[in-house]
Design an enzyme around this catalytic site. Structure first.
Site, short mmCIF file in Angstrom:
data_model
loop_
_atom_site.label_atom_id
_atom_site.label_comp_id
_atom_site.label_asym_id
_atom_site.label_seq_id
_atom_site.Cartn_x
_atom_site.Cartn_y
_atom_site.Cartn_z
N LYS A 178 -42.18 -11.50 -12.57
CA LYS A 178 -41.79 -10.23 -11.95
C LYS A 178 -41.93 -9.13 -13.00
O LYS A 178 -41.93 -9.40 -14.21
CB LYS A 178 -40.34 -10.30 -11.47
CG LYS A 178 -40.04 -9.36 -10.31
CD LYS A 178 -40.61 -9.85 -8.99
CE LYS A 178 -40.19 -8.94 -7.84
NZ LYS A 178 -40.58 -9.48 -6.53
N ASP A 227 -43.51 -4.17 -4.77
CA ASP A 227 -42.09 -4.38 -4.51
C ASP A 227 -41.53 -2.99 -4.21
O ASP A 227 -42.28 -2.08 -3.84
CB ASP A 227 -41.41 -5.06 -5.72
CG ASP A 227 -40.02 -5.62 -5.39
OD1 ASP A 227 -39.04 -4.89 -5.60
OD2 ASP A 227 -39.92 -6.76 -4.90
#
Length: 446
Positions: free
Chosen positions: A126, A166
């Site tokens: 991430k 995201d």
């Protein structure tokens, strides 16, 4: 919790201080794994959990850029490459002022197990930045994205690490970053980023995938009790990509979607959300949720106080951000008769709220299972890029639906096998862990 796991958890907390979100994610996994460690001592002997909790690589870098007034701005960029036992690191990039290392680590840790559950050959990672796209011009966002990718490009690639979008990172941001990646590498390496535009390597259904997948998961949960989404009264938080397409799929399956929200408040529409109007306001105009009630009229209303979870409904889909649904809100939902809750966002329920749903016997789908549709479809995009192919909407949608049904069934079967029938949290964590752990043992201490 298993005593050895409790000791390790405390060591992880001490080693990673002041990272509350990462601590919460680690605790949830550790709570589920006691029976696994007793049945499979090889995981303890191989130090799998010690290694899983330490990212393989953590990258932090400066991102300088110039705003439209000619002023130099500086943000901080992150990429945490957590685990590559199953494949290249895979996970989104988040641009939001709240981003710091603890947020990125929590998201990356969750991503390991989520990606494992999809059955696709992808590891967990991430990234992101504390940059805030809100209120910025397209040129400012382009300059930031180009500066961000100037550093990040050294660490990614279709066989190494494949970022996606995201919060704060949509098709516009992915486009600017891919352009800079192509410029720096002199390669049109389509598989290096996912969430791309449809005309240059993107996949149909990717926009809808996370929201659609969450609703597919809820429908599967309800079917274990002889029900379905048809006729349900659905509460949704958020009004971004996940929320909008969760609402779209829920309505398509016969449910009435009552709510949506943003940081300023929430709307309630007893007649069901007008999705075309909501998309126009949020996706095209980038407006506020309050404008929906003004333009919709009728019985719809805008509320600035309280919580979207104060509204009565039978299915709740928190789709905004982490820890938005606390214990008090969970008690309100249960009192009002909620039957099923599924996390459309990443860890939107606090630890206390999650425990309350599980202990009450409410159907509860944790994010690593319920919102896995987004990364699953990103992996399908990678497949299309690798084969220089492009699939139609129906074929890709059917692939997504099969993946979500398989994740659901795997959670049910694993929870049953390890003595916690009906506990999707335990089932998801155990099933996701075992696949990664076996791969890690097979590959040695690396």
């Amino acid at each position: 919790m298993n005593e050895s796991l409790e000791t390790l958890r405390d060591e992880v907390f001490a080693r990673n201080p002041v990272e509350a979100e990462f601590h919460q994610a680690v605790s949830e996994v550790f709570e589920a794994l006691g029976p696994v460690m007793q049945r499979h001592p090889q995981y303890v002997e191989a130090g799998v959990m010690h290694r899983l909790c330490e990212p393989e690589r953590q990258i932090i870098f400066r991102v300088p850029w110039i705003d439209d007034a000619g002023v130099v701005q500086v943000n901080r960029g992150f990429r945490v490459e957590f685990n590559s036992a199953l494949g290249p690191y895979k996970g989104g990039l988040r641009f939001h002022p709240s981003v710091y290392l603890g947020i990125v680590k929590f998201l990356g840790f969750e991503q390991i197990f989520k990606n494992s559950l999809t059955g696709m050959p992808i590891g967990g990672g991430k990234g992101g930045s504390d940059f805030d796209p809100a209120g910025k011009s397209d040129r400012e966002i382009m300059r930031f994205c180009q500066s961000f990718m100037t550093e990040l490009h050294r660490h990614i690639g279709e066989h190494t690490d494949v970022p996606a979008g995201d919060i704060g990172v949509g098709a516009r941001e992915i486009g600017y970053m891919f352009g800079q990646y192509k410029r720096l590498t002199n390669r049109f390496e389509a598989g290096a980023l996912t969430g791309k535009g449809l005309t240059w390597g993107g996949s149909l259904v990717r926009t809808e995938a996370t929201g659609y997948g969450a609703v597919m998961f809820v429908d599967s949960m309800l079917r274990t009790r002889g029900e379905s989404m048809d006729g349900q009264q659905v509460l949704i938080s958020g009004s971004g990509n996940v929320a909008i397409y969760a609402a779209e799929k829920a309505a398509a399956l016969g449910a009435t979607v009552l709510t949506a929200s943003d940081s300023s408040g929430y709307i309630v529409d007893p007649d069901g959300l007008d999705l075309d109007l909501l998309k126009q306001i949020k996706e095209v105009e980038r407006g506020r949720i309050s404008e929906y009630a003004e333009r919709r009229g009728g019985r719809s209303r805008y509320v600035t106080g309280g919580s979207v979870w104060d509204v009565e409904g039978t299915v709740a889909l928190p789709c905004a951000t982490q820890n938005e649904l606390d214990e008090s809100s969970a008690r309100t939902l249960l009192k009002n008769g909620v039957k099923a809750v599924a996390e459309g966002a990443n860890m939107p329920c606090t630890e206390a709220a999650s425990h309350l749903f599980v202990d009450s016997g409410t159907l509860f789908g944790p994010g690593k299972a319920a919102n896995a549709g987004g990364v699953a479809t990103s992996a399908l995009e990678m497949q299309q890029n690798a084969s220089r192919d492009s699939w139609n909407f129906d074929y890709t949608h059917d692939r997504l639906e099969q993946i979500m049904r398989d994740i659901h069934d795997r959670c049910v079967e694993t929870a049953e096998e390890y003595g916690t029938p009906g506990n999707y949290v335990a089932g998801a964590n155990i099933a996701g862990f075992i696949k990664v752990a076996d791969a890690m043992i097979a590959q040695g201490v690396v």
